[in-house]
Design a protein around this motif. Structure first.
Motif, PDB file in Angstrom:
ATOM      1  N   ARG A 155       0.837  -1.201   0.000  1.00 19.57           N
ATOM      2  CA  ARG A 155       0.000   0.000   0.000  1.00 19.57           C
ATOM      3  C   ARG A 155       0.874   1.254   0.000  1.00 19.57           C
ATOM      4  NH1 ARG A 155      -2.510  -0.997   4.202  1.00 19.57           N
ATOM      5  NH2 ARG A 155      -4.488  -1.780   3.354  1.00 19.57           N
ATOM      6  N   GLY A 156       1.887   1.253   0.824  1.00 18.30           N
ATOM      7  CA  GLY A 156       2.770   2.414   0.897  1.00 18.30           C
ATOM      8  C   GLY A 156       3.524   2.634  -0.401  1.00 18.30           C
ATOM      9  N   TRP A 157       4.000   1.541  -1.027  1.00 21.54           N
ATOM     10  CA  TRP A 157       4.745   1.667  -2.277  1.00 21.54           C
ATOM     11  C   TRP A 157       3.880   2.250  -3.386  1.00 21.54           C
ATOM     12  CZ3 TRP A 157       6.763  -4.043  -1.837  1.00 21.54           C
ATOM     13  CH2 TRP A 157       7.698  -4.104  -0.783  1.00 21.54           C
ATOM     14  N   VAL A 158       2.630   1.742  -3.490  1.00 21.27           N
ATOM     15  CA  VAL A 158       1.739   2.218  -4.554  1.00 21.27           C
ATOM     16  C   VAL A 158       1.379   3.685  -4.339  1.00 21.27           C
ATOM     17  CG1 VAL A 158      -0.543   1.959  -5.614  1.00 21.27           C
ATOM     18  CG2 VAL A 158       0.799  -0.075  -5.021  1.00 21.27           C
ATOM     19  N   LEU A 159       1.000   4.037  -3.126  1.00 23.11           N
ATOM     20  CA  LEU A 159       0.568   5.406  -2.852  1.00 23.11           C
ATOM     21  C   LEU A 159       1.710   6.411  -2.958  1.00 23.11           C
ATOM     22  CD1 LEU A 159      -1.932   4.827   0.099  1.00 23.11           C
ATOM     23  CD2 LEU A 159      -2.434   5.185  -2.328  1.00 23.11           C
ATOM     24  N   ASN A 179      -3.521  -7.709 -10.488  1.00 24.06           N
ATOM     25  CA  ASN A 179      -4.923  -7.298 -10.337  1.00 24.06           C
ATOM     26  C   ASN A 179      -5.221  -6.902  -8.901  1.00 24.06           C
ATOM     27  OD1 ASN A 179      -6.241  -7.427 -12.862  1.00 24.06           O
ATOM     28  ND2 ASN A 179      -6.383  -9.639 -12.760  1.00 24.06           N
ATOM     29  N   ALA A 180      -4.816  -7.754  -7.971  1.00 25.86           N
ATOM     30  CA  ALA A 180      -5.128  -7.514  -6.557  1.00 25.86           C
ATOM     31  C   ALA A 180      -4.477  -6.240  -6.055  1.00 25.86           C
ATOM     32  CB  ALA A 180      -4.672  -8.715  -5.723  1.00 25.86           C
ATOM     33  N   ILE A 181      -3.192  -6.030  -6.385  1.00 24.72           N
ATOM     34  CA  ILE A 181      -2.484  -4.824  -5.939  1.00 24.72           C
ATOM     35  C   ILE A 181      -3.133  -3.573  -6.531  1.00 24.72           C
ATOM     36  CG2 ILE A 181      -0.294  -3.582  -6.032  1.00 24.72           C
ATOM     37  CD1 ILE A 181       1.110  -6.325  -6.079  1.00 24.72           C
ATOM     38  N   GLY A 182      -3.400  -3.628  -7.843  1.00 31.46           N
ATOM     39  CA  GLY A 182      -3.977  -2.462  -8.502  1.00 31.46           C
ATOM     40  C   GLY A 182      -5.346  -2.106  -7.973  1.00 31.46           C
ATOM     41  N   ASN A 183      -6.195  -3.109  -7.805  1.00 36.36           N
ATOM     42  CA  ASN A 183      -7.569  -2.846  -7.366  1.00 36.36           C
ATOM     43  C   ASN A 183      -7.640  -2.417  -5.906  1.00 36.36           C
ATOM     44  OD1 ASN A 183      -8.906  -3.362  -9.828  1.00 36.36           O
ATOM     45  ND2 ASN A 183      -8.763  -5.560  -9.488  1.00 36.36           N
ATOM     46  N   ALA A 184      -6.678  -2.861  -5.106  1.00 35.60           N
ATOM     47  CA  ALA A 184      -6.713  -2.524  -3.688  1.00 35.60           C
ATOM     48  C   ALA A 184      -6.133  -1.153  -3.383  1.00 35.60           C
ATOM     49  CB  ALA A 184      -5.970  -3.596  -2.889  1.00 35.60           C
ATOM     50  N   PHE A 185      -5.098  -0.747  -4.122  1.00 33.26           N
ATOM     51  CA  PHE A 185      -4.311   0.404  -3.670  1.00 33.26           C
ATOM     52  C   PHE A 185      -4.244   1.588  -4.631  1.00 33.26           C
ATOM     53  CE2 PHE A 185      -2.012  -3.333  -1.665  1.00 33.26           C
ATOM     54  CZ  PHE A 185      -2.763  -3.270  -0.496  1.00 33.26           C
ATOM     55  N   ILE A 186      -4.521   1.409  -5.910  1.00 37.41           N
ATOM     56  CA  ILE A 186      -4.482   2.558  -6.828  1.00 37.41           C
ATOM     57  C   ILE A 186      -5.656   3.481  -6.515  1.00 37.41           C
ATOM     58  CG2 ILE A 186      -4.748   3.295  -9.225  1.00 37.41           C
ATOM     59  CD1 ILE A 186      -3.301   0.819 -10.116  1.00 37.41           C
ATOM     60  N   PRO A 187      -5.416   4.752  -6.277  1.00 40.28           N
ATOM     61  CA  PRO A 187      -6.534   5.682  -6.033  1.00 40.28           C
ATOM     62  C   PRO A 187      -7.538   5.654  -7.183  1.00 40.28           C
ATOM     63  CG  PRO A 187      -4.444   6.704  -5.479  1.00 40.28           C
ATOM     64  CD  PRO A 187      -4.105   5.417  -6.149  1.00 40.28           C
ATOM     65  N   ARG A 188      -8.817   5.661  -6.839  1.00 42.44           N
ATOM     66  CA  ARG A 188      -9.873   5.540  -7.852  1.00 42.44           C
ATOM     67  C   ARG A 188      -9.841   6.663  -8.870  1.00 42.44           C
ATOM     68  NH1 ARG A 188     -10.515   0.536  -7.809  1.00 42.44           N
ATOM     69  NH2 ARG A 188      -8.421   0.862  -7.001  1.00 42.44           N
ATOM     70  N   LEU A 201      -5.764  -8.456 -17.619  1.00 41.66           N
ATOM     71  CA  LEU A 201      -5.906  -7.711 -16.375  1.00 41.66           C
ATOM     72  C   LEU A 201      -7.321  -7.157 -16.212  1.00 41.66           C
ATOM     73  CD1 LEU A 201      -2.500  -5.836 -16.419  1.00 41.66           C
ATOM     74  CD2 LEU A 201      -3.214  -7.542 -14.746  1.00 41.66           C
ATOM     75  N   GLN A 202      -7.727  -6.999 -14.963  1.00 43.85           N
ATOM     76  CA  GLN A 202      -9.053  -6.466 -14.640  1.00 43.85           C
ATOM     77  C   GLN A 202      -8.906  -5.377 -13.583  1.00 43.85           C
ATOM     78  OE1 GLN A 202     -12.123  -9.694 -14.150  1.00 43.85           O
ATOM     79  NE2 GLN A 202     -10.349 -11.037 -14.348  1.00 43.85           N
ATOM     80  N   ILE A 203      -8.229  -4.307 -13.965  1.00 42.33           N
ATOM     81  CA  ILE A 203      -8.042  -3.180 -13.064  1.00 42.33           C
ATOM     82  C   ILE A 203      -9.327  -2.361 -13.065  1.00 42.33           C
ATOM     83  CG2 ILE A 203      -6.662  -1.163 -12.514  1.00 42.33           C
ATOM     84  CD1 ILE A 203      -5.148  -3.804 -12.295  1.00 42.33           C
ATOM     85  N   GLN A 204      -9.935  -2.206 -11.902  1.00 38.77           N
ATOM     86  CA  GLN A 204     -11.270  -1.627 -11.815  1.00 38.77           C
ATOM     87  C   GLN A 204     -11.235  -0.273 -11.109  1.00 38.77           C
ATOM     88  OE1 GLN A 204     -13.080  -4.891  -9.740  1.00 38.77           O
ATOM     89  NE2 GLN A 204     -13.499  -6.045 -11.591  1.00 38.77           N
ATOM     90  N   THR A 205     -10.764   0.744 -11.820  1.00 40.95           N
ATOM     91  CA  THR A 205     -10.826   2.103 -11.303  1.00 40.95           C
ATOM     92  C   THR A 205     -11.881   2.859 -12.109  1.00 40.95           C
ATOM     93  OG1 THR A 205      -9.218   3.114 -12.809  1.00 40.95           O
ATOM     94  CG2 THR A 205      -8.343   1.973 -10.867  1.00 40.95           C
ATOM     95  N   SER A 206     -12.121   4.096 -11.716  1.00 41.01           N
ATOM     96  CA  SER A 206     -13.135   4.881 -12.425  1.00 41.01           C
ATOM     97  C   SER A 206     -12.603   5.482 -13.714  1.00 41.01           C
ATOM     98  CB  SER A 206     -13.654   6.001 -11.515  1.00 41.01           C
ATOM     99  OG  SER A 206     -12.584   6.847 -11.120  1.00 41.01           O
ATOM    100  N   ARG A 239      -1.872  11.294 -21.409  1.00 43.68           N
ATOM    101  CA  ARG A 239      -1.731  11.798 -20.044  1.00 43.68           C
ATOM    102  C   ARG A 239      -2.122  10.787 -18.972  1.00 43.68           C
ATOM    103  NH1 ARG A 239      -5.839  13.240 -17.255  1.00 43.68           N
ATOM    104  NH2 ARG A 239      -4.453  14.359 -15.810  1.00 43.68           N
ATOM    105  N   PRO A 240      -1.484   9.634 -18.943  1.00 44.42           N
ATOM    106  CA  PRO A 240      -1.772   8.673 -17.867  1.00 44.42           C
ATOM    107  C   PRO A 240      -1.111   9.087 -16.556  1.00 44.42           C
ATOM    108  CG  PRO A 240       0.013   7.839 -19.216  1.00 44.42           C
ATOM    109  CD  PRO A 240      -0.468   9.110 -19.886  1.00 44.42           C
ATOM    110  N   ASP A 241      -1.763   8.758 -15.444  1.00 46.08           N
ATOM    111  CA  ASP A 241      -1.109   8.875 -14.145  1.00 46.08           C
ATOM    112  C   ASP A 241      -0.246   7.648 -13.886  1.00 46.08           C
ATOM    113  OD1 ASP A 241      -2.293  11.365 -13.293  1.00 46.08           O
ATOM    114  OD2 ASP A 241      -4.177  10.261 -13.088  1.00 46.08           O
ATOM    115  N   ARG A 242      -0.727   6.491 -14.368  1.00 46.22           N
ATOM    116  CA  ARG A 242       0.006   5.244 -14.213  1.00 46.22           C
ATOM    117  C   ARG A 242      -0.089   4.430 -15.497  1.00 46.22           C
ATOM    118  NH1 ARG A 242       0.665   4.123  -8.450  1.00 46.22           N
ATOM    119  NH2 ARG A 242      -0.520   5.676  -7.243  1.00 46.22           N
TER     120      ARG A 242
END
Length: 275
Positions: A155-159, A179-188, A201-206, A239-242
């Motif tokens: 969590r700390g590394w991603v944020l 998938n798990a890391i991205g969905n849990a810790f990437i800000p929506r 991959l199934q990264i589920q952000t907005s 212009r991606p953030d990630r």
């Protein structure tokens, strides 16, 4: 219904009612399902399904391998027909000039097939089926595959915007972990661009956009191949953030490193490596 009505309108075809029912079912599973593999692809817990030859198939459920006893394909031509059908749905080709195929089924499962003479003693294919619902960090904790300390570190590394490389051998769970890391810790609110050879991959952000390569493209419409390095260059203008690269396995590693060092911190990728 349209098929049944068409048969009724042409009695000269002499199609019996039981044959009509069977014909409708065959067309249904080819159009909306998995063709001759429909029964097996709906098995709960299915991980992989593969045929070494038209008459030798296996499937893996929850890590256990089982041999297929049914006669799924009558001969190798039927197996080739199935593979070519998948290729057409992906806008690809598989033939003597292009004997290998990497494609995606309708549910996102990945298929690799190879024809003779590259595949000795007959054409083969392997299907890797992915979970409908991605594995979660909570499940990693509950099964003991992660410690709370590791979860807190991730969590700390991603944020904090660190770039993360997930490494492992074949079928070791790299995609599931990413998938798990991205969905849990990437800000929506982050804009995430995902680049893959085939969508897994199934990264589920907005705000997530997926792109995939086009290799071994058909030449009927003068299509040209789009490789991972091309996608990485394209996405830097969006212009991606990630930036998440599903799998780095060649020269695109250089492009990924350039992207990560040009203001796109907090990006991910997977690589094949046992340690």
């Amino acid at each position: 219904w349209a098929v049944a009505e068409l048969v009724t309108q042409h009695p000269q075809w002499a199609v019996q009612p039981v044959q009509t029912t069977r014909l409708v079912e065959i067309l249904r599973v080819y159009q909306f399902g998995y063709g001759p593999l429909d029964e097996y692809m709906h098995i709960d817990g299915l991980e992989e399904l593969y045929f070494n030859r038209y008459d030798e198939g296996f499937y893996i459920v929850y890590g256990e391998k089982h041999q297929i006893s049914d006669k799924v394909f009558a001969n190798k031509d039927e197996l080739i027909d199935f593979v070519q059908h998948v290729a057409r749905e992906n806008g690809l080709e598989i033939n003597t000039e292009k004997p290998n195929l990497d494609a995606t089924l309708k549910d996102g499962s990945r298929l690799n097939a190879t024809l003779e003479p590259i595949a000795v003693e007959g054409p083969d294919f392997v299907i890797r089926k992915f979970r409908d619902i991605p594995f979660t960090i909570k499940q990693y904790l509950e099964t003991g595959m992660m410690t709370q300390e590791l979860v807190d570190d991730l969590r700390g590394w991603v944020l904090s915007g660190l770039n993360i490389v997930v490494s492992g051998g074949t079928s070791s769970g790299k995609t599931a972990m990413l998938n798990a890391i991205g969905n849990a810790f990437i800000p929506r609110s982050d804009r995430v661009i995902v680049l893959e050879n085939r969508k897994e991959l199934q990264i589920q952000t907005s705000d997530t956009k997926y792109f995939q390569t086009r290799e071994d493209a058909t030449r009927e419409n003068r299509d040209r191949d789009i490789k991972m390095g091309d996608l990485i260059r394209y996405c830097l203008r969006k212009r991606p953030d990630r930036v998440i690269v599903g799998e780095v396995r060649g020269g695109e590693a250089y492009d990924a490193l350039l992207a990560w060092n040009s203001g796109h911190d907090g990006s991910f990728c997977t690589i094949h490596a046992d340690n």
